[in-house]
Motif scaffolding. Structure first.
Motif, short mmCIF file in Angstrom:
data_model
loop_
_atom_site.label_atom_id
_atom_site.label_comp_id
_atom_site.label_asym_id
_atom_site.label_seq_id
_atom_site.Cartn_x
_atom_site.Cartn_y
_atom_site.Cartn_z
N VAL A 56 0.83 -1.19 0.00
CA VAL A 56 0.00 0.00 0.00
C VAL A 56 0.88 1.25 0.00
CG1 VAL A 56 -1.93 -1.12 1.18
CG2 VAL A 56 -0.16 0.00 2.53
N ALA A 57 0.27 2.39 -0.27
CA ALA A 57 0.96 3.68 -0.21
C ALA A 57 0.29 4.54 0.85
CB ALA A 57 0.92 4.37 -1.56
N VAL A 58 1.11 5.14 1.69
CA VAL A 58 0.62 5.99 2.78
C VAL A 58 1.26 7.36 2.65
CG1 VAL A 58 0.45 6.26 5.28
CG2 VAL A 58 0.41 3.96 4.29
N ALA A 59 0.43 8.40 2.72
CA ALA A 59 0.93 9.78 2.71
C ALA A 59 0.94 10.29 4.14
CB ALA A 59 0.05 10.66 1.85
N PHE A 60 2.09 10.84 4.54
CA PHE A 60 2.24 11.48 5.85
C PHE A 60 2.32 12.97 5.60
CE2 PHE A 60 3.84 7.22 6.38
CZ PHE A 60 3.32 6.84 7.60
N PHE A 61 1.41 13.73 6.19
CA PHE A 61 1.34 15.16 5.95
C PHE A 61 2.27 15.95 6.85
CE2 PHE A 61 -2.74 13.31 4.68
CZ PHE A 61 -2.65 13.57 3.34
N ASP A 62 2.55 15.42 8.03
CA ASP A 62 3.45 16.06 8.99
C ASP A 62 4.50 15.04 9.38
OD1 ASP A 62 4.78 17.22 11.12
OD2 ASP A 62 2.96 17.76 12.21
N PRO A 63 5.75 15.21 8.95
CA PRO A 63 6.78 14.21 9.23
C PRO A 63 7.08 14.00 10.72
CG PRO A 63 7.68 16.04 7.94
CD PRO A 63 6.24 16.31 8.16
N THR A 64 6.63 14.91 11.55
CA THR A 64 6.86 14.75 12.99
C THR A 64 5.67 14.10 13.69
OG1 THR A 64 5.98 16.94 13.49
CG2 THR A 64 8.34 16.79 13.01
N ASN A 65 4.61 13.80 12.94
CA ASN A 65 3.39 13.24 13.53
C ASN A 65 2.85 12.13 12.64
OD1 ASN A 65 0.93 12.71 14.68
ND2 ASN A 65 0.10 14.76 14.41
N ASP A 66 3.19 10.88 12.96
CA ASP A 66 2.77 9.75 12.13
C ASP A 66 1.27 9.48 12.17
OD1 ASP A 66 5.24 9.29 11.07
OD2 ASP A 66 5.73 7.60 12.38
N THR A 67 0.54 10.13 13.06
CA THR A 67 -0.91 9.95 13.08
C THR A 67 -1.61 10.85 12.06
OG1 THR A 67 -1.25 11.57 14.83
CG2 THR A 67 -0.88 9.29 15.51
N ASP A 68 -0.88 11.78 11.47
CA ASP A 68 -1.42 12.66 10.45
C ASP A 68 -1.12 12.06 9.08
OD1 ASP A 68 -2.56 14.80 9.16
OD2 ASP A 68 -0.90 16.18 9.55
N ALA A 69 -1.87 10.99 8.75
CA ALA A 69 -1.57 10.21 7.55
C ALA A 69 -2.86 9.68 6.94
CB ALA A 69 -0.66 9.04 7.91
N VAL A 70 -2.74 9.19 5.69
CA VAL A 70 -3.86 8.53 5.03
C VAL A 70 -3.30 7.45 4.09
CG1 VAL A 70 -4.00 10.16 3.09
CG2 VAL A 70 -6.02 8.85 3.76
N LEU A 71 -3.93 6.29 4.09
CA LEU A 71 -3.61 5.24 3.13
C LEU A 71 -4.40 5.56 1.89
CD1 LEU A 71 -3.44 1.45 3.88
CD2 LEU A 71 -4.43 2.32 1.77
N PHE A 72 -3.70 5.82 0.77
CA PHE A 72 -4.41 6.32 -0.41
C PHE A 72 -4.34 5.41 -1.62
CE2 PHE A 72 -0.13 7.92 -0.87
CZ PHE A 72 0.11 7.85 -2.23
#
Length: 75
Positions: A55-71
């Motif tokens: 899968v591919a996951v986008a992380f919007f804030d590199p310091t916060n892994d909970t700010d992500a979406v599997l797209f």
């Protein structure tokens, strides 16, 4: 103030929860790294979410892994 750059990671789907449309993913950049409860894009059919798929996951804030979406699910 500058906005941190987003990053995209490849991973392996380990857990899929249909009720909350979230996933746990093992990141390929570090096989000891997992992210849990990642929201999954609703345009991905539930039938595509097979454990073990890449899968591919986008992380919007590199310091916060909970700010992500599997797209994406990679064939």
């Amino acid at each position: 103030m500058t906005t941190p750059a987003a990053r995209i990671e490849h991973g392996i789907l380990k857990v899929w929860t249909l009720g909350s449309y979230t996933a746990s993913v093992q990141l390929l950049s570090s096989l000891n790294s997992y992210v849990a409860s990642v929201p999954v894009s609703r345009n991905i059919a539930a039938a595509e979410m097979t454990i073990g798929r890449r899968v591919a996951v986008a992380f919007f804030d590199p310091t916060n892994d909970t700010d992500a979406v599997l797209f994406a699910v990679i064939a």
